[in-house]
Design an enzyme around this catalytic site. Structure first.
Site, PDB file in Angstrom:
ATOM      1  N   ASP A  15      88.526 -75.536 -14.415  1.00 38.70           N
ATOM      2  CA  ASP A  15      87.606 -75.423 -13.284  1.00 38.70           C
ATOM      3  C   ASP A  15      88.475 -75.383 -12.028  1.00 38.70           C
ATOM      4  O   ASP A  15      89.675 -75.651 -12.081  1.00 38.70           O
ATOM      5  CB  ASP A  15      86.657 -76.634 -13.247  1.00 38.70           C
ATOM      6  CG  ASP A  15      85.725 -76.615 -12.026  1.00 38.70           C
ATOM      7  OD1 ASP A  15      85.169 -75.550 -11.719  1.00 38.70           O
ATOM      8  OD2 ASP A  15      85.571 -77.665 -11.368  1.00 38.70           O
ATOM      9  N   SER A  16      87.842 -75.119 -10.900  1.00 40.85           N
ATOM     10  CA  SER A  16      88.575 -75.175  -9.634  1.00 40.85           C
ATOM     11  C   SER A  16      89.035 -76.596  -9.329  1.00 40.85           C
ATOM     12  O   SER A  16      89.874 -76.789  -8.452  1.00 40.85           O
ATOM     13  CB  SER A  16      87.670 -74.713  -8.491  1.00 40.85           C
ATOM     14  OG  SER A  16      86.576 -75.610  -8.371  1.00 40.85           O
ATOM     15  N   TYR A  47      86.720 -72.720  -5.104  1.00 42.90           N
ATOM     16  CA  TYR A  47      86.627 -71.299  -5.458  1.00 42.90           C
ATOM     17  C   TYR A  47      85.403 -70.653  -4.796  1.00 42.90           C
ATOM     18  O   TYR A  47      85.411 -69.468  -4.496  1.00 42.90           O
ATOM     19  CB  TYR A  47      86.465 -71.136  -6.972  1.00 42.90           C
ATOM     20  CG  TYR A  47      87.706 -71.319  -7.815  1.00 42.90           C
ATOM     21  CD1 TYR A  47      88.948 -71.623  -7.264  1.00 42.90           C
ATOM     22  CD2 TYR A  47      87.620 -71.156  -9.205  1.00 42.90           C
ATOM     23  CE1 TYR A  47      90.065 -71.776  -8.070  1.00 42.90           C
ATOM     24  CE2 TYR A  47      88.728 -71.301 -10.012  1.00 42.90           C
ATOM     25  CZ  TYR A  47      89.954 -71.611  -9.460  1.00 42.90           C
ATOM     26  OH  TYR A  47      91.044 -71.752 -10.277  1.00 42.90           O
ATOM     27  N   CYS A  78      83.269 -73.496 -14.914  1.00 41.40           N
ATOM     28  CA  CYS A  78      83.060 -73.249 -13.479  1.00 41.40           C
ATOM     29  C   CYS A  78      82.111 -72.065 -13.336  1.00 41.40           C
ATOM     30  O   CYS A  78      82.410 -70.967 -13.852  1.00 41.40           O
ATOM     31  CB  CYS A  78      84.412 -72.922 -12.849  1.00 41.40           C
ATOM     32  SG  CYS A  78      84.315 -72.454 -11.118  1.00 41.40           S
ATOM     33  N   GLU A 157      85.179 -83.061  -4.580  1.00 49.81           N
ATOM     34  CA  GLU A 157      86.564 -82.928  -5.025  1.00 49.81           C
ATOM     35  C   GLU A 157      87.456 -84.068  -4.518  1.00 49.81           C
ATOM     36  O   GLU A 157      88.465 -84.399  -5.133  1.00 49.81           O
ATOM     37  CB  GLU A 157      87.070 -81.571  -4.506  1.00 49.81           C
ATOM     38  CG  GLU A 157      88.327 -81.053  -5.103  1.00 49.81           C
ATOM     39  CD  GLU A 157      88.284 -80.894  -6.609  1.00 49.81           C
ATOM     40  OE1 GLU A 157      87.245 -80.538  -7.184  1.00 49.81           O
ATOM     41  OE2 GLU A 157      89.317 -81.155  -7.240  1.00 49.81           O
ATOM     42  N   CYS A 189      76.539 -75.497 -10.164  1.00 48.34           N
ATOM     43  CA  CYS A 189      77.976 -75.689  -9.924  1.00 48.34           C
ATOM     44  C   CYS A 189      78.345 -76.931 -10.717  1.00 48.34           C
ATOM     45  O   CYS A 189      77.625 -77.943 -10.657  1.00 48.34           O
ATOM     46  CB  CYS A 189      78.244 -75.888  -8.438  1.00 48.34           C
ATOM     47  SG  CYS A 189      79.919 -76.504  -8.074  1.00 48.34           S
ATOM     48  N   HIS A 191      80.426 -79.125 -10.263  1.00 47.71           N
ATOM     49  CA  HIS A 191      80.696 -80.328  -9.462  1.00 47.71           C
ATOM     50  C   HIS A 191      79.413 -81.141  -9.212  1.00 47.71           C
ATOM     51  O   HIS A 191      79.482 -82.347  -8.999  1.00 47.71           O
ATOM     52  CB  HIS A 191      81.278 -79.955  -8.092  1.00 47.71           C
ATOM     53  CG  HIS A 191      82.750 -79.642  -8.094  1.00 47.71           C
ATOM     54  ND1 HIS A 191      83.269 -78.506  -8.668  1.00 47.71           N
ATOM     55  CD2 HIS A 191      83.812 -80.327  -7.582  1.00 47.71           C
ATOM     56  CE1 HIS A 191      84.593 -78.487  -8.493  1.00 47.71           C
ATOM     57  NE2 HIS A 191      84.946 -79.587  -7.846  1.00 47.71           N
TER      58      HIS A 191
HETATM   59  N1  DGL Z   1      82.800 -76.153  -9.989  1.00 49.27           N
HETATM   60  C1  DGL Z   1      82.698 -74.808  -9.570  1.00 49.27           C
HETATM   61  C2  DGL Z   1      81.417 -74.139  -9.991  1.00 49.27           C
HETATM   62  O1  DGL Z   1      80.865 -74.504 -11.007  1.00 49.27           O
HETATM   63  C3  DGL Z   1      83.142 -74.374  -8.221  1.00 49.27           C
HETATM   64  C4  DGL Z   1      83.335 -75.298  -7.096  1.00 49.27           C
HETATM   65  C5  DGL Z   1      84.212 -74.648  -6.054  1.00 49.27           C
HETATM   66  O2  DGL Z   1      85.415 -74.690  -6.251  1.00 49.27           O
HETATM   67  O3  DGL Z   1      83.679 -74.069  -5.093  1.00 49.27           O
HETATM   68  O4  DGL Z   1      80.972 -73.224  -9.356  1.00 49.27           O
END
Ligand code: DGL
Length: 266
Positions: A15-16, A47, A78, A157, A189, A191
């Site tokens: 993931d990012s 990302y 991600c 993050e 997302c 996160h």
């Molecule tokens: N966790 C990522 C997602 O599912 C991206 C978060 C990010 O880096 O912007 O989209």
């Protein structure tokens, strides 16, 4: 981290940043003992607010790294990288089993009592062609409230999930969903499950949440089983291109992870 001479077959997950740990937890529960290697690209996050070419290049470099570490299945944990880069990974490694993560549009339609659905995701995911196609396929007659959440993944993050500024941001996005009177919220997302509790607290009781981590784990388990690889059980290994301590702040409570987190340059 030193490359192993003959790397043990494993499932590579990336993931990012820390977001994909929500998927890793589901994977670990579904496949206990199967070697899992996770790479958080925290030095290059978020990302969802970067150029698509950046996300493609990072996803390619990380996949290459995980393959060198023995990955035989790749889980793109991600939504943003799936939306912007999974086609590239599949084109480069056509034989490689790859599982992506997409916002749970279809399950939301099935679960929503009154067809009022909010989708929280990164600006990158919501602006992608892949998301537009996904929504088009399953939108039905539901009312959709698409909510890009700039800054939210980046704040998560940092690893301090009770940070007042993060909680204020969560309440801000929740107020938007409340005003739109949604009965179901897609966590688009990886996160966002980390702030599901404060989100839930800020929304009307009974609001439903859709997180596709378990469906992704099921799919990865099917692909792994199809390879017929016999491995001795191993603990999961975590690494990051960023700060191992920030990652540990999320990984310890979320996964009960007590091991070392490696810093890698990829
Ligand atoms: N966790 C990522 C997602 O599912 C991206 C978060 C990010 O880096 O912007 O989209």
């Amino acid at each position: 981290m030193k490359p192993e001479s003959s790397p043990r077959p494993c499932i590579g997950v990336f993931d990012s940043g820390v977001g994909g740990l929500s998927v890793l937890r589901a994977l670990h529960a579904r496949l206990p003992g199967v070697p899992l290697r996770y790479l958080a690209d925290s030095a290059h996050a978020p990302y969802g607010e970067r150029d698509p070419a950046h996300v493609e290049a990072r996803s390619e470099a990380i996949t290459r790294h995980l393959l060198a570490q023995g990955a035989r299945v790749i889980v793109v944990a991600c939504n943003t990288a799936t939306a912007l880069a999974v086609h590239r990974i599949r084109a480069l490694w056509p034989e490689l089993p790859v599982v992506g993560v997409e916002p749970g549009i279809k399950p939301a339609v099935a679960l929503s009592p009154h067809g009022r659905i909010g989708v929280m995701a990164t600006p990158g995911t919501l602006a992608s062609v892949r998301f537009a196609e996904l929504l088009q396929r399953h939108r039905g007659n539901a009312h959709w409230h698409l909510l890009p959440c700039p800054g939210l993944a980046k704040a998560i993050e940092q690893g301090t999930l009770d940070d007042p500024a993060l909680l204020a941001m969560v309440r801000h996005f929740a107020a938007d969903l409340r005003d739109a009177k949604v009965d179901t919220v897609v966590l688009g997302c990886t996160h966002y499950p980390f702030v599901a509790d404060p989100l839930r607290a800020a929304l009307p009781e009974g609001t439903r949440f859709i997180d596709t981590a378990h469906a992704v784990a099921d799919r990865a388990a099917t692909l792994w089983a199809a390879l017929g690889i016999d491995v001795t059980p191993d603990a999961m290994r975590l690494s990051t291109t960023g700060d191992p301590e920030a990652m540990a702040r999320v990984a310890r409570p979320w996964l009960g992870f007590a091991g070392t987190i490696d810093h890698v340059d990829v």
